[in-house]
Design an enzyme around this catalytic site. Structure first.
Site, short mmCIF file in Angstrom:
data_model
loop_
_atom_site.label_atom_id
_atom_site.label_comp_id
_atom_site.label_asym_id
_atom_site.label_seq_id
_atom_site.Cartn_x
_atom_site.Cartn_y
_atom_site.Cartn_z
N GLY A 48 8.11 6.20 -4.36
CA GLY A 48 8.23 4.75 -4.54
C GLY A 48 9.38 4.28 -3.67
N ASP A 236 5.80 -0.73 0.79
CA ASP A 236 6.69 0.28 1.37
C ASP A 236 7.44 -0.24 2.58
OD1 ASP A 236 4.58 1.97 -0.19
OD2 ASP A 236 6.39 3.17 0.06
N ASN A 246 1.49 -0.28 2.30
CA ASN A 246 1.57 0.16 0.90
C ASN A 246 0.59 1.33 0.74
OD1 ASN A 246 2.66 -0.14 -1.80
ND2 ASN A 246 0.64 -0.85 -2.42
N LYS A 247 0.56 1.89 -0.44
CA LYS A 247 -0.26 3.07 -0.71
C LYS A 247 -1.68 2.94 -0.15
CE LYS A 247 0.75 6.14 -2.08
NZ LYS A 247 1.14 7.21 -1.10
O1 MRU Z 1 3.70 7.75 -1.82
P1 MRU Z 1 4.43 6.94 -2.84
O2 MRU Z 1 4.09 7.28 -4.25
O3 MRU Z 1 5.93 6.95 -2.57
O4 MRU Z 1 3.93 5.46 -2.58
C1 MRU Z 1 4.43 4.42 -3.39
C2 MRU Z 1 3.83 3.10 -3.11
O5 MRU Z 1 3.00 2.94 -2.24
C3 MRU Z 1 4.36 1.94 -3.90
O6 MRU Z 1 3.38 0.96 -4.07
C4 MRU Z 1 5.54 1.31 -3.14
O7 MRU Z 1 6.47 2.28 -2.76
C5 MRU Z 1 6.22 0.27 -3.93
S1 MRU Z 1 7.15 0.93 -5.26
C6 MRU Z 1 7.99 -0.34 -6.01
#
Ligand code: MRU
Length: 345
Positions: A48, A236, A246-247
């Site tokens: 995150g 992100d 984002n994810k």
């Molecule tokens: O791969 P991750 O679990 O770090 O990805 C996280 C995300 O894509 C979240 O949506 C993003 O970091 C926002 S967290 C407030």
């Protein structure tokens, strides 16, 4: 049920909650050095964007606090070593680079080793406190966009676990619920790492907020059937024109939301906005191990010999984003004018 903390600073160590074990086990990893923290970030024990940023800030601080010799030059060499190591952990989330640059800049202002140690830890603690405060403010702005009875779709995990506390996308939902609004959340499972099924479902269940889990492939169906009123997700890295990393899967959800006339909101602190990047084309995308796709929970599901692609993030063009909810207010298009304005650029 009580919510769990993403990390705890205790007796000179940073204890990081191992999110790979959730929801089954609640276990903390003791981090005594930048190496320990970097390892947790690479393995996604902590993940995150804002959480990665805060953890990296502490990782840098730990390397300085544990520096044994008394000379400032040696300390600066140690700083550069730890700084480079932590920067190399994950490439997409901007908060990582933002937090590391901020702590490094402050440490370089120190005139003695003792002063550097004090500054390093204080700055990391300030970044943690500011992140919680930013999330609370994102919640205050964002809850005004939520109506009583809304059914909200979210993707991945942008909750307390992904931040220093409260959360961004889930923070907006929490703030709306704290205001007495009744909402229902649809959480995508979020293959391959299942942050939605494991973490978002865990957080919302703990909070008593109604949550229904769907697989990533069901988003079109639930939207077409009228199950969804709004989409709220985290970010992100955000470019100056509003393009948002984002994810993986977020872009697909945004296209579907536009097709079905559903508002699509990003909730993120301004520390996620990269002032050096004008468009999403320039956001580095992390590619992770094929095994995460070929396996589920360590069990191989695909036939031997097949190849898999595993980009961890995608880019949602700003034109598909209804608004970006930040701690400084709600930013609406045209982003190329309004994002620089909110950053005072
Ligand atoms: O791969 P991750 O679990 O770090 O990805 C996280 C995300 O894509 C979240 O949506 C993003 O970091 C926002 S967290 C407030």
């Amino acid at each position: 049920m009580k919510s769990v903390k993403t990390f705890i600073l205790k007796h000179g160590s940073l204890y990081i909650l191992d999110q790979n074990l959730l929801p089954g086990r609640v276990e903390y990893i003791e981090c005594r050095s930048a190496e320990d923290v970097a390892d947790c970030i690479v393995r996604m024990r902590i993940r995150g964007a804002p959480a990665i940023g805060v953890a990296a800030a502490y990782g840098l601080a730990l390397s300085i606090v544990r520096y044994q010799a008394g000379d400032l030059e040696g300390l600066r060499n140690e700083l550069e070593r730890a700084y480079k190591l932590l920067r190399s952990t994950r490439p997409t989330a901007y908060n990582l680079f933002w937090a590391l640059d901020r702590v490094r800049r402050r440490i370089l202002e120190a005139c003695s080793v003792d002063e550097a140690k004090e500054i390093a830890l204080n700055e990391a603690m300030r970044i943690e406190e500011e992140d919680i405060e930013a999330n609370r403010r994102i919640g205050l702005y964002g809850k005004e966009l939520i109506e009583d009875g809304d059914r909200i779709l979210t993707h991945c995990n942008a909750g307390a676990l992904a931040t220093a506390g409260w959360g961004t996308a889930l923070g907006v939902i929490r703030s709306a619920v704290a205001d007495g609004k009744k909402v229902k959340v649809y959480a995508t499972e979020t293959r391959p790492k299942l942050q939605g099924a494991r973490l978002t479902a865990f957080e919302l269940l703990n909070e008593g907020i109604p949550v229904t889990l769907i697989t990533d492939g069901m988003v079109g169906f639930v939207m077409a059937r009228g199950y969804i009123d709004k989409v709220v997700v985290g970010a992100d890295r955000i470019a100056l024109n509003g393009d948002t990393a984002n994810k993986i899967g977020t872009y697909t959800i945004a296209v579907l939301a536009r097709r079905h006339g559903i508002p699509f909101y990003i909730a993120a602190p301004t520390s996620t906005i990269d002032p050096g990047i004008r468009s999403g084309d320039n956001i580095p995308i992390e590619y992770r191990s094929q095994d995460e796709v070929l396996e589920i929970g360590g069990v191989r599901i695909a036939p031997d010999g097949v190849e898999a692609l595993n980009p961890a993030f995608d880019i949602t063009p700003g034109e598909l984003i209804t608004a970006i909810i930040t701690e400084k207010g709600i930013v609406r298009p045209p982003y190329i004018e309004n994002i620089p304005r909110i950053l005072d650029l």
